[in-house]
Motif scaffolding. Structure first.
Motif, short mmCIF file in Angstrom:
data_model
loop_
_atom_site.label_atom_id
_atom_site.label_comp_id
_atom_site.label_asym_id
_atom_site.label_seq_id
_atom_site.Cartn_x
_atom_site.Cartn_y
_atom_site.Cartn_z
N ASP A 193 0.77 -1.28 0.12
CA ASP A 193 0.06 -0.20 0.04
C ASP A 193 0.78 1.16 -0.07
O ASP A 193 0.13 2.38 0.22
CB ASP A 193 -1.04 -0.04 1.14
N GLU A 194 2.10 1.13 -0.19
CA GLU A 194 2.92 2.33 -0.37
C GLU A 194 3.91 1.88 -1.81
O GLU A 194 5.07 2.30 -1.72
CB GLU A 194 3.67 2.45 0.88
N ARG A 195 3.30 1.73 -2.79
CA ARG A 195 3.79 1.67 -3.96
C ARG A 195 3.30 2.54 -4.96
O ARG A 195 3.42 2.40 -6.34
CB ARG A 195 3.88 0.20 -4.42
N ASP A 196 2.58 3.62 -4.52
CA ASP A 196 1.99 4.60 -5.32
C ASP A 196 3.26 5.18 -6.15
O ASP A 196 4.14 5.66 -5.33
CB ASP A 196 1.21 5.45 -4.72
N GLN A 197 2.91 5.29 -7.47
CA GLN A 197 4.03 5.97 -8.16
C GLN A 197 5.52 5.42 -8.25
O GLN A 197 6.41 6.06 -8.34
CB GLN A 197 4.22 7.68 -7.99
N SER A 198 5.47 4.21 -7.78
CA SER A 198 6.50 3.29 -8.17
C SER A 198 6.66 2.87 -9.72
O SER A 198 5.72 3.29 -10.43
CB SER A 198 6.51 2.04 -7.21
N ASN B 18 5.44 18.81 -11.92
CA ASN B 18 4.18 19.64 -11.64
C ASN B 18 3.97 19.30 -10.07
O ASN B 18 3.27 18.70 -9.52
CB ASN B 18 3.03 19.03 -12.42
N PRO B 19 4.72 20.41 -9.30
CA PRO B 19 4.61 20.42 -7.93
C PRO B 19 3.26 20.83 -7.15
O PRO B 19 2.34 21.11 -8.21
CB PRO B 19 5.69 21.39 -7.45
N HIS C 266 4.38 14.01 -12.67
CA HIS C 266 3.90 14.39 -14.17
C HIS C 266 5.30 14.52 -14.84
O HIS C 266 5.62 15.44 -15.56
CB HIS C 266 3.20 15.58 -14.34
N SER C 267 6.55 13.93 -14.13
CA SER C 267 7.73 13.54 -15.13
C SER C 267 7.98 12.52 -15.69
O SER C 267 7.34 11.40 -15.16
CB SER C 267 8.88 14.14 -14.07
N LEU D 273 10.15 13.13 -2.42
CA LEU D 273 10.05 12.19 -1.06
C LEU D 273 8.58 12.22 -0.82
O LEU D 273 8.10 11.36 -0.22
CB LEU D 273 10.93 12.88 -0.10
N HIS D 274 7.64 13.35 -1.07
CA HIS D 274 6.28 13.17 -0.75
C HIS D 274 5.40 13.60 -2.14
O HIS D 274 6.15 14.08 -3.21
CB HIS D 274 6.35 14.19 0.26
N ASN D 275 4.00 13.39 -1.85
CA ASN D 275 3.22 13.84 -2.92
C ASN D 275 3.42 15.35 -3.36
O ASN D 275 3.29 16.21 -2.56
CB ASN D 275 1.62 13.52 -2.35
N ARG D 276 3.99 15.39 -4.55
CA ARG D 276 4.07 16.49 -5.29
C ARG D 276 4.93 17.66 -4.50
O ARG D 276 4.90 18.82 -4.38
CB ARG D 276 2.72 17.28 -5.69
#
Length: 690
Positions: A436-441, A573-574, A556-557, A522-525
């Motif tokens: 549950d911590e593989r978002d944007q892996s 896209n921060p 978005h990179s 390191l963190h979301n955006r």
């Protein structure tokens, strides 16, 4: 030195912005013995092209004076040299010059200097060393005449050091020009990077770039927010923004696409028929690009309704730089996956539908009929796979859901599974760490595809927003019951603690068989991570400390392989809504280790499965492979693959054996690379498989 009274047409391009040197920068007598790798392809002139002239060299010049331009046996070493005879002194010149193409022109790094040397004889004092440079925004431009070569009847070596390579330059070509009546012979060309000499080494003298590679930020921005990137089979790059995560552009109906041409540094705007922001895309067998879904609407102001998916679908044609519409998908799709199958069809799974809820239909594009099948025509499991689920085609035709996805917690269960479309079955795959911590892996099928091993890297969680992790996981899909096992931890970047990793990570398959991982946050955006490394599938280890992109690359990179063996990176896209429009290009360490090998002939660029395909090369080759061009967004490119080509070698003739299994190399265009004994890859030739 005094400029020549006339310059060739080739020399006169952009000469107004160039200052010709007033003196020799360094003479041969003042230079140390050569120790670095020779960056000149076919510097000894021994390999001949089919036209009988040395590979990577050309007959160049202008004017009306009668001349001859030959290959002569009166060489300094070996059996071949170039010879020019100019009958009279008149406006014009003739040059023994390198070809201005990515394969033959030596790569250079801005800020570095290079020693250029040549053995020559000449009967005229009107002989000079001439250099052109490739400007990433202007193309090929004249740089300078470096030295006048004294008359000599016996072979003499001339060595000159270039000025510091200016910003925006990625390659140079050079040679010897004769502009007065007489005869010139040249042989044994050398070029080496002298930025940081390394006594006693013959491998590389380019300083830190020898082991870390080097980044170059282009002197121009993209005209569109590069949220989607596709490398086309003509070498151009399709950059798709749609509304680009910009609500004002969405409201105005301002949807954007551009095609970037790396050879000229130019962009072409493409009319964009719908908001293809966060669509899916995949290369079809004929080289066109299927684009599916996109953004129907942004979330409501009160947050009660989320993004909505479009059902629209289009095909982008590189031949016309235009979109054409195909039938709609069976349901709206925002963040859908797209995986090409061994028969050329496409399966799309996951995303959000037109009502902002999870899209549970299996959507199937029939390539033969050029249409999306209806719900009742495609096999259905009615399962929700998440957003941009990474679905990798296996050698037996099944799909492996790696556990890499975008946004939020994973689905119930193990976090990874194998999907059999024909049998309509889903089999859980255990072992994925912190599912549950593989978002944007990001997940990649490791080189070579025949080994059926997958690497999953990093990730985080957009809902709870912990520090992104350093986890990697490996799996062997050849096993009867595959299980993930823990891989080595991602290297940490500057300022990170030992537990901190990154999400939004990019991973790119390189021609030398390694995986380049770069970018992330390191963190979301928020909180970009400046770290890059090379993963070696043979040893299952990371080489940390690669050069880092000076531009932050988070949400978005994308990063992806270019046909010349470099890696291009776009986007960021921060959370404040801005978008970084800069373009970066990475030259891996192999580009500093010597001249490229040359693919001299390739009689056929359409290869059948199970076929043997003949090429000729200019020297020893240690491997050859096909790499599928990128179609990447949001740390997702499930179709990226590296297909090994077993070789049968007879001298300079090599037979390359293509797999008979289309699930290992789905039909379409691929980049053919060969890798020389020095570890340097060729520039790719394009091959159509199937």
């Amino acid at each position: 030195m005094t400029p020549r009274p006339w310059l060739s047409r080739r020399n006169r391009r952009d000469i107004g912005v160039v200052t010709v040197l007033s003196l020799l920068l360094t003479l041969a007598s003042a230079m140390p013995a050569s120790a670095g790798a020779n960056l000149v392809a076919n510097g000894g002139l021994e390999a001949l092209a089919p036209d009988g002239f040395p590979v990577c060299w050309e007959r160049s010049g202008w004017g009306d004076s009668p001349y001859t331009f030959d290959v002569t046996a009166q060489a300094h070493t070996g059996t071949k040299a170039m010879q020019i005879t100019l009958a009279r002194t008149a406006p014009g010149d003739r040059k023994a010059m390198m070809l201005e193409n990515p394969s033959c022109a030596p790569n250079v790094t801005p800020g570095h200097q290079y020693d250029l040397s040549v053995w020559y004889t000449t009967t005229t004092p009107n002989t000079v060393m001439t250099v052109f440079r490739h400007d990433v925004a202007q193309g090929w431009v004249y740089w300078t005449d470096l030295a006048t070569l004294p008359v000599t009847a016996a072979y003499q070596q001339q060595t000159v050091r270039t000025p510091v390579v200016p910003p925006g330059t990625d390659q140079i070509v050079w040679g010897v020009t004769v502009y007065g009546a007489g005869t010139l012979r040249t042989d044994d060309y050398r070029m080496e990077d002298v930025t940081q000499p390394a006594p006693g080494t013959t491998a590389c003298t380019a300083g830190a770039a020898c082991t870390k590679g080097a980044w170059q930020v282009m002197p121009f921005d993209t005209p569109v927010r590069a949220i989607h990137a596709v490398v086309l089979h003509n070498g151009d790059v399709l950059l798709v923004a749609g509304s680009g995560n910009n609500l004002d552009d969405f409201a105005a109906g301002t949807f954007k696409t551009a095609v970037y041409r790396p050879s000229t540094g130019t962009f072409t705007s493409v009319p964009t028929p719908a908001d293809l922001f966060c669509a899916g895309h995949v290369q079809l067998a004929d080289g066109r690009v299927l684009v599916m879904g996109g953004n129907k609407d942004y979330p409501s102001a009160d947050g009660t309704v989320g993004y909505k998916g479009l059902p629209d679908s289009f095909i982008f044609d590189p031949a016309t730089n235009s979109y054409s519409r195909v039938n709609d998908m069976t349901a709206g799709s925002w963040y859908p996956s797209a995986t090409v199958l061994g028969n050329g069809d496409v399966i799309s799974l996951g995303g959000l539908n037109e009502n902002s809820s999870g899209m549970v239909a299996t959507q199937y594009f029939d390539a033969g009929e050029q249409r999306w099948l209806g719900l009742n025509e495609a096999n259905q499991t009615w399962s929700f796979w998440g957003l941009y689920p990474s679905m990798i085609l296996m050698q037996d035709g099944r799909l492996f859901y790696t556990g890499s996805h975008v946004f939020g917690n994973g689905l119930p269960g193990t976090g990874a599974s194998i999907y059999n479309y024909d049998a309509n079955t889903i089999t859980p795959v255990p072992g994925l760490q912190n599912k549950d911590e593989r978002d944007q892996s990001m997940s990649v099928l490791l080189p070579p595809a025949q080994d059926q091993r997958v690497l999953t890297l990093g990730g985080g969680n957009i809902d709870t927003n912990p520090d992104a992790n350093r986890l990697t996981d490996l799996i062997d899909l050849k096993q009867a019951a595959p299980v993930y096992t823990a891989g080595p931890l991602l290297p940490t970047g500057t300022g990170q603690t030992p537990s901190q990793g990154k999400m939004y990570v990019s991973a790119v398959l390189l021609p030398d068989g390694k995986v380049f991982e770069t970018g992330g946050a390191l963190h979301n955006r928020a909180d970009p991570v400046y770290e890059a490394s090379l993963f070696d599938p043979v040893t299952n280890t990371f080489a940390a400390g690669m050069a880092t992109d000076p531009v932050p690359r988070g949400y978005h990179s994308s990063a992806f392989l270019l046909p010349d063996g470099r890696v291009m990176a776009v986007g960021n896209n921060p959370g404040d809504g801005t978008f970084d429009m800069r373009v970066s290009v990475y030259s891996p360490p192999y580009l500093f280790k010597g001249a490229r090998p040359q693919i001299l002939t390739m009689p056929d660029n359409t290869w059948a499965y199970g076929s043997s395909n003949t090429i000729t090369v200019d020297g020893p080759i240690v491997r050859a492979e096909l790499i599928r061009p990128a179609a990447v967004t949001h740390s997702s490119d499930p179709n990226q693959r590296f297909v090994d080509l077993p070789m049968t070698v007879t001298g300079s003739t090599i037979d390359l054996n293509l797999t008979s299994n289309p699930n290992l190399a789905p039909p379409g265009w691929y980049m053919l690379f060969v890798v020389g004994a020095n570890g340097v890859p060729s520039v790719a030739k394009w091959v159509k498989v199937g």
